[in-house]
Design an enzyme around this catalytic site. Sequence first.
Site, PDB file in Angstrom:
ATOM      1  N   ARG A   1      32.496  91.717  16.175  1.00 34.64           N
ATOM      2  CA  ARG A   1      31.321  91.219  16.884  1.00 34.64           C
ATOM      3  C   ARG A   1      30.288  92.322  16.770  1.00 34.64           C
ATOM      4  O   ARG A   1      30.627  93.504  16.686  1.00 34.64           O
ATOM      5  CB  ARG A   1      31.658  90.996  18.366  1.00 34.64           C
ATOM      6  CG  ARG A   1      32.709  89.918  18.597  1.00 34.64           C
ATOM      7  CD  ARG A   1      33.284  89.992  20.009  1.00 34.64           C
ATOM      8  NE  ARG A   1      32.299  89.656  21.025  1.00 34.64           N
ATOM      9  CZ  ARG A   1      32.095  88.410  21.494  1.00 34.64           C
ATOM     10  NH1 ARG A   1      32.806  87.399  21.044  1.00 34.64           N
ATOM     11  NH2 ARG A   1      31.189  88.180  22.413  1.00 34.64           N
TER      12      ARG A   1
ATOM     13  N   ASP B   1      26.305  93.668  18.342  1.00 35.90           N
ATOM     14  CA  ASP B   1      25.270  93.448  19.355  1.00 35.90           C
ATOM     15  C   ASP B   1      23.913  93.189  18.711  1.00 35.90           C
ATOM     16  O   ASP B   1      23.707  93.447  17.527  1.00 35.90           O
ATOM     17  CB  ASP B   1      25.143  94.703  20.233  1.00 35.90           C
ATOM     18  CG  ASP B   1      26.287  94.817  21.210  1.00 35.90           C
ATOM     19  OD1 ASP B   1      26.708  93.793  21.756  1.00 35.90           O
ATOM     20  OD2 ASP B   1      26.766  95.956  21.410  1.00 35.90           O
TER      21      ASP B   1
ATOM     22  N   TYR C   1      32.434 101.912  10.876  1.00 32.92           N
ATOM     23  CA  TYR C   1      31.003 101.871  11.190  1.00 32.92           C
ATOM     24  C   TYR C   1      30.366 103.176  10.743  1.00 32.92           C
ATOM     25  O   TYR C   1      31.034 104.204  10.653  1.00 32.92           O
ATOM     26  CB  TYR C   1      30.795 101.776  12.710  1.00 32.92           C
ATOM     27  CG  TYR C   1      31.140 100.441  13.338  1.00 32.92           C
ATOM     28  CD1 TYR C   1      30.149  99.476  13.528  1.00 32.92           C
ATOM     29  CD2 TYR C   1      32.430 100.161  13.765  1.00 32.92           C
ATOM     30  CE1 TYR C   1      30.446  98.253  14.129  1.00 32.92           C
ATOM     31  CE2 TYR C   1      32.729  98.929  14.364  1.00 32.92           C
ATOM     32  CZ  TYR C   1      31.740  97.990  14.541  1.00 32.92           C
ATOM     33  OH  TYR C   1      32.027  96.785  15.132  1.00 32.92           O
TER      34      TYR C   1
ATOM     35  N   ARG D   1      28.521 103.281  19.959  1.00 31.94           N
ATOM     36  CA  ARG D   1      27.230 103.730  20.486  1.00 31.94           C
ATOM     37  C   ARG D   1      27.410 104.700  21.658  1.00 31.94           C
ATOM     38  O   ARG D   1      26.617 105.640  21.826  1.00 31.94           O
ATOM     39  CB  ARG D   1      26.391 102.529  20.910  1.00 31.94           C
ATOM     40  CG  ARG D   1      25.892 101.713  19.720  1.00 31.94           C
ATOM     41  CD  ARG D   1      25.350 100.362  20.144  1.00 31.94           C
ATOM     42  NE  ARG D   1      24.369 100.495  21.213  1.00 31.94           N
ATOM     43  CZ  ARG D   1      23.918  99.479  21.947  1.00 31.94           C
ATOM     44  NH1 ARG D   1      24.371  98.252  21.718  1.00 31.94           N
ATOM     45  NH2 ARG D   1      23.034  99.685  22.894  1.00 31.94           N
TER      46      ARG D   1
END
Lengths: 249, 249
Positions: free
Chosen positions: B50, B52, B111, B198
């Site tokens: 998923r 954001d 990531y 993050r």
Amino acid sequence: MTRFALTLEFDGTPFFGLQRQKDGPSVQQSVEEAAFRILGEDVRLHSAGRTDTGVHALAMRSHMDIAKDIAPFRLMEALNAHLRPDPIAVTHCEIVPEDWHARFACTGRSYVYRIANRRAPLTLEKDRLWQVGTPLDHEAMHRAAQALVGLHDFTTFRSVHCQSDSPVKTLDRLDVEREGEEVRIHAAARSFLHHQVRSMVGCLALVGMGRWREEQVAEALEAKDRQALGLNAPPHGLYFVEATYPDDA
Amino acid sequence: MTRFALTLEFDGTPFFGLQRQKDGPSVQQSVEEAAFRILGEDVRLHSAGRTDTGVHALAMRSHMDIAKDIAPFRLMEALNAHLRPDPIAVTHCEIVPEDWHARFACTGRSYVYRIANRRAPLTLEKDRLWQVGTPLDHEAMHRAAQALVGLHDFTTFRSVHCQSDSPVKTLDRLDVEREGEEVRIHAAARSFLHHQVRSMVGCLALVGMGRWREEQVAEALEAKDRQALGLNAPPHGLYFVEATYPDDA
């Protein structure tokens, strides 16, 4: 008056080029208007090169003369604040001698042209590269490019709007390299004709696609005729990389 | 039904994330609607992760089941044509066994987080990196990051909206490197909590700025308390890089 040298980075997409235009926004107009708002003075921006609509710059060199007393760092910060939301950034600012001239003292200019060699449309790099779906033979492109290096009459690769006195220029470098799906063409010279890089890239792309024999690039050069041009590559893959000066460290 | 695996690249800026949302556009909705226009079938897109609002993907892995007979290359080309002008591209498409699942078969996710460590605003890479004007000590960030690698309770680095059953995860890699003015943080794990990357990046940035001691990252982890979080880095610097599967070549 104090002369400030500026290094500018910009996204060329929303502009009608670097230099002022009667009919649309330009980088020069944005910078001069930001300077007016900061200083209350009419200043004139002089730059190493001209760029077309959609062409980008990583480190354009420019200068302007200012009467007001201001520190270079403060000027840079104020310009960056007042340039928002225009996609122009001042990445360096310093005081230079009054006889330093961003355009006339410049002895070397370099560009890179970026091609996304893939079928899928661009997402994160939309308007940043020319997308070419046909597989490109970058080695053939590099070999063909070498015919253009050196002192030549570049009439074939010159826009009809070119204001240069002569079509004769010395091309110092034209290298083609691949990194994954990206093909990059690096060009360097003391100066370029209008549309010269995009015109050279267009012909090299035809070689890369197999639509032109390698020798056709040399033949197009020899023709000294704009009609011999195969293809003018679109502006959004082109970046002004740097300008060099004799007094650079 | 035939199962097609897709690789998606997208610019997250205009989307409320990858997965469908009641209140705004999503990557999933765009892809499912494009598939409907091509196939006349309701298809459901399943993805490895998923993301954001504002988070990008270089190579998200997804799948969908289709009744109609269509070749993978034709499906990919048709999706890319129908997805315009949304900044989503299908970069790979193939038929996979019916028991292959983009989410449940995925055993590794990675990531990258990109920071532009400079004072000047971003132009060509606006919405692509987090701009941090304070000079960052990337070596201190890398050292501090190593306290997070391994099996830990990541409650401190977990959004209050996280739907994971457990805050305990194994982080395989958290490396910080610099290339010129860009600082990149690479993270890899079997899976991540919501906002984990993050949140980790935010704390590392505080270390890089000198506002946190290196040890404070380990202390924040030990606290197992969201209140111990220093800073959640903004979404637009984050990219989903790749998903790996046991049957990958």
